[in-house]
Scaffold this motif. Structure first.
Motif, PDB file in Angstrom:
ATOM      1  N   GLY A   1       0.804  -1.218   0.000  1.00  0.00           N
ATOM      2  CA  GLY A   1       0.000   0.000   0.000  1.00  0.00           C
ATOM      3  C   GLY A   1       0.834   1.264   0.000  1.00  0.00           C
ATOM      4  O   GLY A   1       0.398   2.304  -0.508  1.00  0.00           O
TER       5      GLY A   1
ATOM      6  N   ASP B   1       1.715   3.048  -3.438  1.00  0.00           N
ATOM      7  CA  ASP B   1       0.765   3.864  -4.177  1.00  0.00           C
ATOM      8  C   ASP B   1       1.410   5.208  -4.526  1.00  0.00           C
ATOM      9  O   ASP B   1       2.110   5.794  -3.693  1.00  0.00           O
ATOM     10  CB  ASP B   1      -0.490   4.086  -3.338  1.00  0.00           C
ATOM     11  CG  ASP B   1      -1.512   4.951  -4.049  1.00  0.00           C
ATOM     12  OD1 ASP B   1      -2.249   4.419  -4.887  1.00  0.00           O
ATOM     13  OD2 ASP B   1      -1.553   6.165  -3.754  1.00  0.00           O
TER      14      ASP B   1
ATOM     15  N   CYS C   1       1.041   7.939  -1.931  1.00  0.00           N
ATOM     16  CA  CYS C   1       1.817   7.726  -0.703  1.00  0.00           C
ATOM     17  C   CYS C   1       3.293   8.028  -0.947  1.00  0.00           C
ATOM     18  O   CYS C   1       3.940   8.675  -0.125  1.00  0.00           O
ATOM     19  CB  CYS C   1       1.621   6.304  -0.207  1.00  0.00           C
ATOM     20  SG  CYS C   1       2.463   5.959   1.360  1.00  0.00           S
TER      21      CYS C   1
ATOM     22  N   ARG D   1       1.564  -0.281  -9.235  1.00  0.00           N
ATOM     23  CA  ARG D   1       0.178  -0.149  -9.680  1.00  0.00           C
ATOM     24  C   ARG D   1      -0.212  -1.417 -10.414  1.00  0.00           C
ATOM     25  O   ARG D   1       0.620  -2.021 -11.109  1.00  0.00           O
ATOM     26  CB  ARG D   1       0.027   1.042 -10.637  1.00  0.00           C
ATOM     27  CG  ARG D   1       0.279   2.403 -10.015  1.00  0.00           C
ATOM     28  CD  ARG D   1       0.313   3.473 -11.092  1.00  0.00           C
ATOM     29  NE  ARG D   1      -0.852   3.388 -11.985  1.00  0.00           N
ATOM     30  CZ  ARG D   1      -0.837   3.783 -13.257  1.00  0.00           C
ATOM     31  NH1 ARG D   1       0.271   4.266 -13.798  1.00  0.00           N
ATOM     32  NH2 ARG D   1      -1.924   3.699 -13.992  1.00  0.00           N
TER      33      ARG D   1
ATOM     34  N   HIS E   1       3.923   1.462 -14.248  1.00  0.00           N
ATOM     35  CA  HIS E   1       3.426   0.573 -13.198  1.00  0.00           C
ATOM     36  C   HIS E   1       4.528   0.157 -12.228  1.00  0.00           C
ATOM     37  O   HIS E   1       4.276  -0.619 -11.305  1.00  0.00           O
ATOM     38  CB  HIS E   1       2.771  -0.661 -13.821  1.00  0.00           C
ATOM     39  CG  HIS E   1       1.565  -0.330 -14.653  1.00  0.00           C
ATOM     40  ND1 HIS E   1       0.276  -0.433 -14.174  1.00  0.00           N
ATOM     41  CD2 HIS E   1       1.459   0.150 -15.917  1.00  0.00           C
ATOM     42  CE1 HIS E   1      -0.572  -0.053 -15.108  1.00  0.00           C
ATOM     43  NE2 HIS E   1       0.114   0.306 -16.176  1.00  0.00           N
TER      44      HIS E   1
ATOM     45  N   PRO F   1       0.414  -4.536  -6.858  1.00  0.00           N
ATOM     46  CA  PRO F   1       1.382  -3.812  -6.047  1.00  0.00           C
ATOM     47  C   PRO F   1       2.081  -4.740  -5.053  1.00  0.00           C
ATOM     48  O   PRO F   1       1.438  -5.535  -4.369  1.00  0.00           O
ATOM     49  CB  PRO F   1       0.517  -2.765  -5.333  1.00  0.00           C
ATOM     50  CG  PRO F   1      -0.619  -2.536  -6.262  1.00  0.00           C
ATOM     51  CD  PRO F   1      -0.908  -3.876  -6.878  1.00  0.00           C
TER      52      PRO F   1
END
Length: 286
Positions: A36, A39, A42, A133, A146, A235
């Protein structure tokens, strides 16, 4: 930006390395370095932090695997022409895809513990691509969008398990400690061209591998586009992109207890993805 996890095994905390090489603790701003955290929003927030506002980490702490919660470790075989040649195999027409089990992950200075019953444990320095991603049937032109980060990976391989035990490569690739990863995640914005990096590996100070990512048969963008045709990359997935010539199998030499393996990846203009120093130890029979 260089993101890492520091501390004793099982008690690591997230951190970042500043340009001067010091480590700052991120745990007050980020509970853990998970998929996470990759991202884009973030990462942008973390990049905006003032390192001087973060607590310094004193001394020379142990660095752990730089990402917790890795979902898949997907690997590409025979992706350098010189490596294919040293194995006596023709360059593949399409990428050769296999996997390593996540239980093989270990930190960038942790020992490689030779698996019980192993006789031909080998080394392979590789560029690791960390997906940030979801990538599902992406084009080659969009593939690098990505990527969250890059790191150094040693695709440690027990050749007898890989080759002589029924043809399933994963068995020779997934022993405990056979996937050192690190020492940190270098975010993709720091690596404008993943095909302009130098990879090297030495055993007991003797250079064994010295290659360039520009010599890949299939480049990073092509690999991401290719793999995403068959599965959705998520991810936190790691893609190991192959190794140049100089592996032990090519010369009939393999790792022994008491040796030290060093490896790293560097780029132009002072860019470095870091170095790993890995002692080799025996694992007692169960």
């Amino acid at each position: 930006m260089r993101l890492l996890r520091h501390g004793s095994p099982g008690a690591e905390k997230p951190g970042l390395m500043t340009p001067d090489g010091s480590i700052r603790d991120l745990s007050a701003r980020l509970p853990e370095l998970t998929p996470g955290a990759l991202d884009p929003a973030c990462l942008k927030r973390l990049a905006g932090l003032d390192p001087d506002s973060l607590p310094p980490v004193m001394g020379a702490p142990r660095l752990g695997v730089p990402l917790v919660g890795i979902g898949n470790i997907l690997c590409i075989g025979l992706n350098y022409r010189d490596h294919a040649a040293e194995t006596g195999l023709p360059p593949p027409a399409e990428p050769i895809l296999f996997s390593k089990h996540t239980s093989a992950l270990s930190g960038p200075c942790d020992a490689i513990r030779l698996a019980p019953g192993s006789t031909r444990t080998d080394w392979e320095v590789e560029l690791a691509v960390i997906i940030g991603r979801p990538a599902r049937r992406v084009s080659e032109a969009q593939a690098l969008d990505h990527v969250a980060a890059y790191a150094v990976l040693n695709d440690v391989s027990e050749r007898s398990f890989q080759i002589d035990r029924g043809g399933q490569w994963i068995k020779g690739k997934s022993c405990d400690t056979y996937c050192p990863l690190g020492p940190w995640l270098t975010t993709a914005d720091e690596v404008p061209d993943p095909q302009s990096l130098g990879l090297w590996l030495s055993v007991d100070g003797e250079m064994r591998q010295n290659g360039q990512t520009g010599d890949m048969i299939f480049g990073v963008a092509e690999l991401i586009a290719y793999v995403s045709r068959f599965m959705t990359l998520k991810p936190g997935d790691v893609l190991a992109t192959g190794t140049p010539a100089g592996v032990g199998m090519g010369r009939g030499e393999y790792l022994r207890p008491g040796q030290t393996v060093r490896l790293g990846i560097d780029g132009p203009d002072g860019l470095t993805l870091g170095q790993m120093t890995l002692p080799v130890e025996a694992t007692p029979e169960d």
